[in-house]
Design an enzyme around this catalytic site. Structure first.
Site, mmCIF file in Angstrom:
data_model
loop_
_atom_site.group_PDB
_atom_site.id
_atom_site.type_symbol
_atom_site.label_atom_id
_atom_site.label_comp_id
_atom_site.label_asym_id
_atom_site.label_seq_id
_atom_site.Cartn_x
_atom_site.Cartn_y
_atom_site.Cartn_z
ATOM 1 C CG ASP A 122 50.707 39.782 105.332
ATOM 2 O OD1 ASP A 122 51.732 40.477 105.296
ATOM 3 O OD2 ASP A 122 50.376 39.090 106.330
ATOM 4 C CB ILE A 123 49.873 34.288 105.962
ATOM 5 C CG1 ILE A 123 49.152 32.961 106.098
ATOM 6 C CG2 ILE A 123 50.767 34.565 107.156
ATOM 7 C CD1 ILE A 123 50.070 31.759 106.056
ATOM 8 C CG ASN B 45 58.222 47.604 107.933
ATOM 9 O OD1 ASN B 45 57.979 48.807 107.855
ATOM 10 N ND2 ASN B 45 57.291 46.708 108.228
ATOM 11 C CG HIS C 45 56.796 46.373 112.699
ATOM 12 N ND1 HIS C 45 56.225 45.358 111.959
ATOM 13 C CD2 HIS C 45 56.117 46.404 113.860
ATOM 14 C CE1 HIS C 45 55.228 44.831 112.639
ATOM 15 N NE2 HIS C 45 55.146 45.449 113.801
ATOM 16 C CD GLN C 46 63.563 43.451 107.024
ATOM 17 O OE1 GLN C 46 64.481 44.176 107.416
ATOM 18 N NE2 GLN C 46 63.603 42.821 105.871
ATOM 19 C CG HIS D 155 58.376 42.090 103.015
ATOM 20 N ND1 HIS D 155 59.494 41.606 103.677
ATOM 21 C CD2 HIS D 155 57.586 42.648 103.964
ATOM 22 C CE1 HIS D 155 59.372 41.858 104.964
ATOM 23 N NE2 HIS D 155 58.233 42.497 105.173
ATOM 24 C CG HIS E 265 53.841 45.316 104.235
ATOM 25 N ND1 HIS E 265 53.239 44.295 104.920
ATOM 26 C CD2 HIS E 265 55.114 45.375 104.707
ATOM 27 C CE1 HIS E 265 54.103 43.763 105.775
ATOM 28 N NE2 HIS E 265 55.251 44.401 105.668
#
Ligand code: AMP
Ligand code: ZN
Length: 136
Positions: free
Chosen positions: A31-32, A83, A89-90, A96, A98
């Site tokens: 994750d960036i 999400n 909270h998407q 994806h 997490h």
């Protein structure tokens, strides 16, 4: 594939990512904007916004990969989060999962858990309704 989707672009190598693991069906990368060291994402290569848009054979590969990432990092405490929808909270509309290490109280995922009181009558009615609707 969706032309404007950032995760489809990562799948197609059109934008860079710190890829960790790839199979014909799924991809994992860092994750960036991590919540903690090692925060990573596992995605299906098929584009779909929400969990119910993705075929089971792709979904079934995702948790074992999240497990591999947790094992490789050697983390003991972590959250697996997925999400669906803006209010949930998407923000990236490509499914994806997490994998978020929880090294201490402040880093990693913070969870608000607004528990409702136990209402046995409501639970019983819901249980009956859902059992009849669930597809096996
Ligand atoms: P969500 O709120 O579940 O939609 O989370 C989307 C996640 O994708 C966030 O944690 C972002 O930091 C992450 N993200 C967005 N763009 C990228 C990118 N180009 N490479 C890696 N992670 C990204
Ligand atoms: Zn996509």
């Amino acid at each position: 594939m969706s032309a404007n989707c950032i995760f489809c672009k990562i799948v197609k190598n059109e934008i860079p990512a710190f890829k960790l693991l790839e199979t014909p069906k799924i991809l994992a990368f860092l994750d960036i904007q991590p919540l903690s060291r090692g925060h990573a994402l596992v995605i299906p290569k098929t584009h779909g916004a929400k969990l119910h848009d993705i075929p089971d054979d792709e979904l079934s590969e995702m948790l074992p990969v999240a497990k591999k990432l947790a094992t490789a990092l050697g983390v003991t405490d972590y959250n697996i989060l997925q999400n669906n929808g803006r209010i949930a909270h998407q923000f990236v509309d490509h499914v994806h999962v997490h994998m978020i290490p929880k090294p201490n109280e402040t880093e990693g995922l913070g969870v608000k858990w607004p528990m409702q009181d136990t209402d046995m009558d409501k639970l019983k009615a819901l249980h009956e309704e859902l059992k009849s609707k669930i597809e096996n």
